[in-house]
Structures are given as C-alpha cells and as structure tokens.
Motif scaffolding. Structure first.
Motif, PDB file in Angstrom:
ATOM      1  N   VAL A 133      33.050  61.121  38.153  1.00 26.76           N
ATOM      2  CA  VAL A 133      33.518  60.807  39.500  1.00 26.76           C
ATOM      3  C   VAL A 133      32.450  60.023  40.251  1.00 26.76           C
ATOM      4  O   VAL A 133      32.752  59.180  41.102  1.00 26.76           O
ATOM      5  CB  VAL A 133      33.872  62.100  40.261  1.00 26.76           C
ATOM      6  N   ALA A 134      31.201  60.259  39.914  1.00 25.80           N
ATOM      7  CA  ALA A 134      30.113  59.540  40.575  1.00 25.80           C
ATOM      8  C   ALA A 134      30.266  58.038  40.387  1.00 25.80           C
ATOM      9  O   ALA A 134      29.901  57.247  41.248  1.00 25.80           O
ATOM     10  CB  ALA A 134      28.771  60.009  40.023  1.00 25.80           C
ATOM     11  N   GLY A 135      30.822  57.624  39.251  1.00 22.28           N
ATOM     12  CA  GLY A 135      31.032  56.212  39.011  1.00 22.28           C
ATOM     13  C   GLY A 135      32.004  55.618  39.993  1.00 22.28           C
ATOM     14  O   GLY A 135      31.853  54.488  40.438  1.00 22.28           O
ATOM     15  N   MET A 136      33.025  56.393  40.363  1.00 22.29           N
ATOM     16  CA  MET A 136      33.986  55.917  41.338  1.00 22.29           C
ATOM     17  C   MET A 136      33.329  55.792  42.703  1.00 22.29           C
ATOM     18  O   MET A 136      33.532  54.821  43.422  1.00 22.29           O
ATOM     19  CB  MET A 136      35.177  56.873  41.418  1.00 22.29           C
ATOM     20  N   MET A 137      32.504  56.758  43.046  1.00 21.68           N
ATOM     21  CA  MET A 137      31.896  56.756  44.367  1.00 21.68           C
ATOM     22  C   MET A 137      30.853  55.653  44.507  1.00 21.68           C
ATOM     23  O   MET A 137      30.575  55.192  45.599  1.00 21.68           O
ATOM     24  CB  MET A 137      31.257  58.116  44.662  1.00 21.68           C
ATOM     25  N   SER A 138      30.281  55.192  43.400  1.00 17.75           N
ATOM     26  CA  SER A 138      29.278  54.139  43.486  1.00 17.75           C
ATOM     27  C   SER A 138      29.903  52.757  43.521  1.00 17.75           C
ATOM     28  O   SER A 138      29.200  51.767  43.597  1.00 17.75           O
ATOM     29  CB  SER A 138      28.307  54.231  42.304  1.00 17.75           C
ATOM     30  N   GLY A 139      31.241  52.690  43.434  1.00 17.35           N
ATOM     31  CA  GLY A 139      31.910  51.407  43.557  1.00 17.35           C
ATOM     32  C   GLY A 139      32.550  50.921  42.276  1.00 17.35           C
ATOM     33  O   GLY A 139      33.414  50.072  42.303  1.00 17.35           O
ATOM     34  N   GLY A 140      32.131  51.457  41.127  1.00  9.87           N
ATOM     35  CA  GLY A 140      32.762  51.060  39.881  1.00  9.87           C
ATOM     36  C   GLY A 140      34.047  51.846  39.693  1.00  9.87           C
ATOM     37  O   GLY A 140      34.134  52.706  38.835  1.00  9.87           O
ATOM     38  N   LEU A 141      35.025  51.554  40.518  1.00  5.24           N
ATOM     39  CA  LEU A 141      36.215  52.401  40.585  1.00  5.24           C
ATOM     40  C   LEU A 141      36.989  52.458  39.275  1.00  5.24           C
ATOM     41  O   LEU A 141      37.271  53.512  38.753  1.00  5.24           O
ATOM     42  CB  LEU A 141      37.138  51.897  41.697  1.00  5.24           C
ATOM     43  N   PHE A 142      37.343  51.305  38.771  1.00 10.82           N
ATOM     44  CA  PHE A 142      38.145  51.300  37.559  1.00 10.82           C
ATOM     45  C   PHE A 142      37.963  49.973  36.849  1.00 10.82           C
ATOM     46  O   PHE A 142      37.533  48.989  37.437  1.00 10.82           O
ATOM     47  CB  PHE A 142      39.626  51.525  37.880  1.00 10.82           C
ATOM     48  N   GLN A 143      38.292  49.974  35.570  1.00 12.86           N
ATOM     49  CA  GLN A 143      38.211  48.775  34.766  1.00 12.86           C
ATOM     50  C   GLN A 143      39.572  48.496  34.150  1.00 12.86           C
ATOM     51  O   GLN A 143      40.356  49.413  33.926  1.00 12.86           O
ATOM     52  CB  GLN A 143      37.167  48.925  33.649  1.00 12.86           C
ATOM     53  N   VAL A 144      39.827  47.243  33.862  1.00 15.36           N
ATOM     54  CA  VAL A 144      41.054  46.848  33.191  1.00 15.36           C
ATOM     55  C   VAL A 144      40.675  46.263  31.842  1.00 15.36           C
ATOM     56  O   VAL A 144      39.879  45.323  31.769  1.00 15.36           O
ATOM     57  CB  VAL A 144      41.841  45.798  34.017  1.00 15.36           C
ATOM     58  N   LYS A 145      41.233  46.832  30.776  1.00 14.97           N
ATOM     59  CA  LYS A 145      41.007  46.279  29.445  1.00 14.97           C
ATOM     60  C   LYS A 145      42.121  45.284  29.159  1.00 14.97           C
ATOM     61  O   LYS A 145      43.300  45.639  29.129  1.00 14.97           O
ATOM     62  CB  LYS A 145      40.979  47.374  28.382  1.00 14.97           C
ATOM     63  N   LEU A 146      41.747  44.014  29.003  1.00 11.45           N
ATOM     64  CA  LEU A 146      42.699  42.946  28.726  1.00 11.45           C
ATOM     65  C   LEU A 146      42.603  42.597  27.248  1.00 11.45           C
ATOM     66  O   LEU A 146      41.516  42.315  26.744  1.00 11.45           O
ATOM     67  CB  LEU A 146      42.390  41.717  29.577  1.00 11.45           C
ATOM     68  N   SER A 147      43.734  42.617  26.546  1.00 12.90           N
ATOM     69  CA  SER A 147      43.691  42.394  25.106  1.00 12.90           C
ATOM     70  C   SER A 147      44.901  41.585  24.655  1.00 12.90           C
ATOM     71  O   SER A 147      45.958  41.613  25.275  1.00 12.90           O
ATOM     72  CB  SER A 147      43.627  43.728  24.352  1.00 12.90           C
ATOM     73  N   GLY A 148      44.709  40.856  23.541  1.00 11.20           N
ATOM     74  CA  GLY A 148      45.777  40.043  22.978  1.00 11.20           C
ATOM     75  C   GLY A 148      45.355  38.598  22.834  1.00 11.20           C
ATOM     76  O   GLY A 148      44.175  38.283  22.675  1.00 11.20           O
ATOM     77  N   THR A 149      46.341  37.708  22.916  1.00 13.68           N
ATOM     78  CA  THR A 149      46.089  36.273  22.822  1.00 13.68           C
ATOM     79  C   THR A 149      46.687  35.578  24.039  1.00 13.68           C
ATOM     80  O   THR A 149      47.876  35.755  24.332  1.00 13.68           O
ATOM     81  CB  THR A 149      46.701  35.689  21.528  1.00 13.68           C
ATOM     82  N   GLY A 150      45.857  34.815  24.738  1.00 15.06           N
ATOM     83  CA  GLY A 150      46.324  34.123  25.938  1.00 15.06           C
ATOM     84  C   GLY A 150      45.194  33.948  26.934  1.00 15.06           C
ATOM     85  O   GLY A 150      44.049  34.351  26.693  1.00 15.06           O
TER      86      GLY A 150
END
Length: 230
Positions: A133-150
């Motif tokens: 949870v500390a990661g959320m509070m420090s600003g690194g709220l969430f990440q998006v994993k983008l995968s595939g071709t494009g």
C-alpha cells in the motif's frame, strides 16, 4: 510576406498532410492518430481536436474484476480510457508532456498508468499493482501492462532516460519518476529507513522501486504526484 504574418504562422504550424502513419508524432507533445474505420484507446481528457467522423465512448479500464475498494483508491481520470472509433484524424495530448510512440511486436511493456496516452485496439491492457500500500501512497498508484502487436503512445515530463537492468546491477528508482519498464521485470518496493529517520515521512525517497534481472527502466526528470479521488 512578413515572417510574423498570419499566413506565415499557419504555414509553420499546420499539420503535415503527407504523414499517414496510424500513429504519427505531429509535434513532440502532440500525437496524431489516423483512423480508417478503426478503433483506438486513448486517455480520457486527452483529445484536443479531430477531423472526420469519429465517435467517442468512455470505458473503465478497471472493470476487469478489481474490487470496488481498489477502484476508489485509484484516481478516476487516470484510470480510465476512451474508445475512439471511425475515420479521420484524431489529435491527443496530455498536459504538454512529450509523447513517444512504440511499436510492440508480440512484446510487452509496463507503463505507469498516468503515462499511457493511447494504444491500438489489438494491444491488451492489464492493470498491475505494487503489492505494498505504501507504493500507492508514494504516487506509484498502478501500472498498465501493454502486450501484443501494435502501436502504443506514452508520455513523459521532459526527455526520458533509459537505465539498463542486469543481474549484476539492479536499478532503484523513485516511483514518482518511473515511467515504464520491460514487461519481463517485476519491481519490488523498498523502504529506505535511513531517509525516513533523517528527514521525516514526507519524502518520496522513503520508497524506492527495485528492478532485478535483465531488462530496462525508463525514468523522467520529474517527480509526478497524482491526486487520489475519493
């Protein structure tokens, strides 16, 4: 003709009709997307203009099974994408941040959720969270994993720097300055106790992301702090 005339201004700043790539960097901070009866996902609020017949539909990125509590903990605007569909030219930007276009070839990258500007419909997006949870509070709220071709488009404050991660040399970064990293890496959140005791709990340096293995990490010369909506 004066170099300061309206005609000279228009000629200098107008879009280039010769550029027809699907994703085109019209200006360093402005992405042009050429749609031909296609769909694309863009960050909500990023549309600054369009030409042609394009329809927009808001979509929640977090509708894939994450709990309501988690949804409330994440900034609503930064966590949502907009679907643009039709034929024409779409122009998107984000607060004057620089835009980088990447073409994935059956590859994956992880991007700070606030730095995802657009991606093709063929690209799959998955929300990943730092376990602490500390990661959320420090600003690194969430990440998006983008995968595939494009194509994908990401944004940075200023000119980014890529740090190479090797088994011998792990990389440590400030979550607020971390933009993206290779999809095979799984960062850990580290707490620097000495910083906490030295300058109090208000410092972002109290938390660090540790990247181990082989890959790369993209950082920006700016610590981006995100607002959390209740």
């Amino acid at each position: 003709m004066s170099k300061y005339s309206i005609e000279a201004f228009v000629n200098e700043t107008k879009e280039n009709p010769q550029e027809r790539d699907y994703f085109e960097l019209e200006k360093p901070q402005l992405l042009e997307i050429n749609l031909n009866n296609q769909s694309v996902w863009t960050k909500i609020g990023s549309m600054v203009g369009y030409i042609g017949n394009i329809k927009f539909e808001k979509q929640g990125m977090l509708s894939g099974g994450l709990g309501n509590l988690l949804k409330k903990a994440i900034s609503g605007e930064g966590a949502r994408l907009m679907k643009a569909e039709g034929t024409g030219k779409l122009y998107v930007a984000d607060s004057g941040k620089k835009v980088r276009i990447l073409h994935l070839n059956n590859e994956s990258v992880c991007v700070n959720g606030n730095d995802v500007l657009a991606h093709e419909q063929s690209i799959k997006n998955d929300i990943t969270m730092l376990k602490s949870v500390a990661g959320m509070m420090s600003g690194g709220l969430f990440q998006v994993k983008l995968s595939g071709t494009g194509h994908i488009a990401i944004t940075t404050h200023g000119d980014p720097l890529t740090l190479l991660v090797t088994p011998e040399n792990p990389v440590f970064t400030d979550p607020n300055a971390t933009v993206a990293w290779s999809g095979n890496l799984s960062p850990e959140l580290k707490t620097n106790v000495s910083f906490k005791s030295l300058i109090g709990r208000g410092s972002g340096e109290e938390f660090q992301m540790k990247f181990s293995g082989s890959g790369w990490v993209l950082i920006q010369p700016y610590e981006e702090v995100y607002s959390v909506e209740k």
